[in-house]
Enzyme design. Structure first.
Site, PDB file in Angstrom:
ATOM      1  N   TYR A   1       9.668   2.775 -54.947  1.00  0.00           N
ATOM      2  CA  TYR A   1       9.490   3.870 -53.994  1.00  0.00           C
ATOM      3  C   TYR A   1       9.250   3.295 -52.604  1.00  0.00           C
ATOM      4  O   TYR A   1       8.616   2.249 -52.442  1.00  0.00           O
ATOM      5  CB  TYR A   1       8.298   4.746 -54.376  1.00  0.00           C
ATOM      6  CG  TYR A   1       8.554   5.693 -55.525  1.00  0.00           C
ATOM      7  CD1 TYR A   1       9.107   6.955 -55.296  1.00  0.00           C
ATOM      8  CD2 TYR A   1       8.246   5.344 -56.830  1.00  0.00           C
ATOM      9  CE1 TYR A   1       9.343   7.831 -56.334  1.00  0.00           C
ATOM     10  CE2 TYR A   1       8.475   6.214 -57.883  1.00  0.00           C
ATOM     11  CZ  TYR A   1       9.021   7.460 -57.625  1.00  0.00           C
ATOM     12  OH  TYR A   1       9.264   8.323 -58.665  1.00  0.00           O
TER      13      TYR A   1
ATOM     14  N   ASP B   1       9.694  15.735 -56.311  1.00  0.00           N
ATOM     15  CA  ASP B   1       9.344  17.052 -55.789  1.00  0.00           C
ATOM     16  C   ASP B   1      10.188  17.417 -54.575  1.00  0.00           C
ATOM     17  O   ASP B   1      10.870  16.565 -53.989  1.00  0.00           O
ATOM     18  CB  ASP B   1       7.861  17.084 -55.402  1.00  0.00           C
ATOM     19  CG  ASP B   1       6.934  16.954 -56.602  1.00  0.00           C
ATOM     20  OD1 ASP B   1       7.325  17.367 -57.704  1.00  0.00           O
ATOM     21  OD2 ASP B   1       5.807  16.432 -56.427  1.00  0.00           O
TER      22      ASP B   1
END
Length: 273
Positions: A102, A51
């Site tokens: 991540y 995003d």
């Protein structure tokens, strides 16, 4: 087909959008300008959809190019865009993603002055490792009926003066799953829960019959470090050097601003209302 190893700084979302302001839009237009694509074509495959605000060090994207790319040529067109193509390789089939890594940068103190307790952060991170239903820790995608059960391989926690770094490893992640995991870790990190209470709370979070509200961590703290495959990328030494220089320049600017805001914050604490 050619696979690119790409990094970007979060100023764009990743996937193609009608407004043409995404990593894939910018990169595809550059590939057309450089003569590697004859027309604007969508990428064939990618490592992870991120995003707006989320950065990456090791995402990948695959194109059917007209000829072999020269990375320094692409860098000259990407310069200043916040996108770096670090490596490439010619491939015959889509690679399997072994795992995704991540990283999240969590400030040690929240905006209300609450300190994240490292022991609670470690405890809830330990509870998150394994196979669970993450229905309460993800955003439902109305276009896809995806199984909420996912496996977290590991969460590594490290402590710094200003922030806690969380490295999260898993095969695949649901929409907003990492950011909601961070929201949960932050919530428990500033709470007064003991270990038994944390374990009981996590049982509720993972219970597929229960709905437990969860906050979401800001996108700006999230980095896709790697979408790991078996591909051996060819890297360009010039591009890697420029990537180091570009990021060092930006880092130094941010360090100066950190110093300024640290001074402001310390000054504000001297006021008694």
């Amino acid at each position: 087909m050619y696979i690119f190893k790409v990094a970007y700084d979060g100023r764009y979302s990743f996937q193609l959008q009608p407004h043409e302001k995404t990593v894939c839009d910018v990169l595809t237009n550059i590939l057309v300008d450089c003569g590697y694509l004859s027309t604007f074509k969508k990428p064939l495959y990618y490592g992870g959809r991120t995003d707006l605000g989320v950065s990456a060090l090791g995402n990948f994207v695959i194109y059917d190019l007209d000829k072999e790319p020269i990375l320094s040529h692409i860098y000259s067109r990407c310069n200043g865009s916040g996108i770096w193509v670090l490596g490439y390789q010619k491939i015959d089939s889509f690679p399997e993603v072994k795992h995704r890594h991540y990283r999240y940068i969590l400030p040690k103190v929240d905006i209300y002055g609450n300190l994240h307790d490292l022991n609670r952060v470690l405890k809830v991170s330990e509870c998150l490792i394994g196979t669970h239903s993450f229905h309460n820790l993800s955003k439902r995608d109305k276009k896809k009926n995806r199984d909420p059960v996912r496996t977290i391989y590991d969460i590594k926690v490290s402590d710094d003066k200003y922030f806690i770094t969380l490295d999260i490893y898993g095969k695949s992640f649901l929409w907003n799953m990492v950011r909601k995991i961070i929201g949960l870790i932050s919530k428990i990190g500033i709470s007064n829960m003991n270990n038994e209470e944390i374990e009981e709370y996590m049982k509720k979070v993972f219970n597929p019959k229960l709905k437990v509200g969860s906050q979401i961590g800001p996108a700006e703290g999230l980095v896709l470090v790697d979408a790991k495959t078996d591909v051996e990328f060819k890297y360009d030494s010039y591009v890697l050097k420029k990537f180091s220089e570009d990021t060092t320049h930006t880092m130094n600017e941010k360090i100066r601003r950190l110093g300024v805001y640290t001074s402001m914050n310390e000054f504000s604490r001297n006021f008694k209302i």
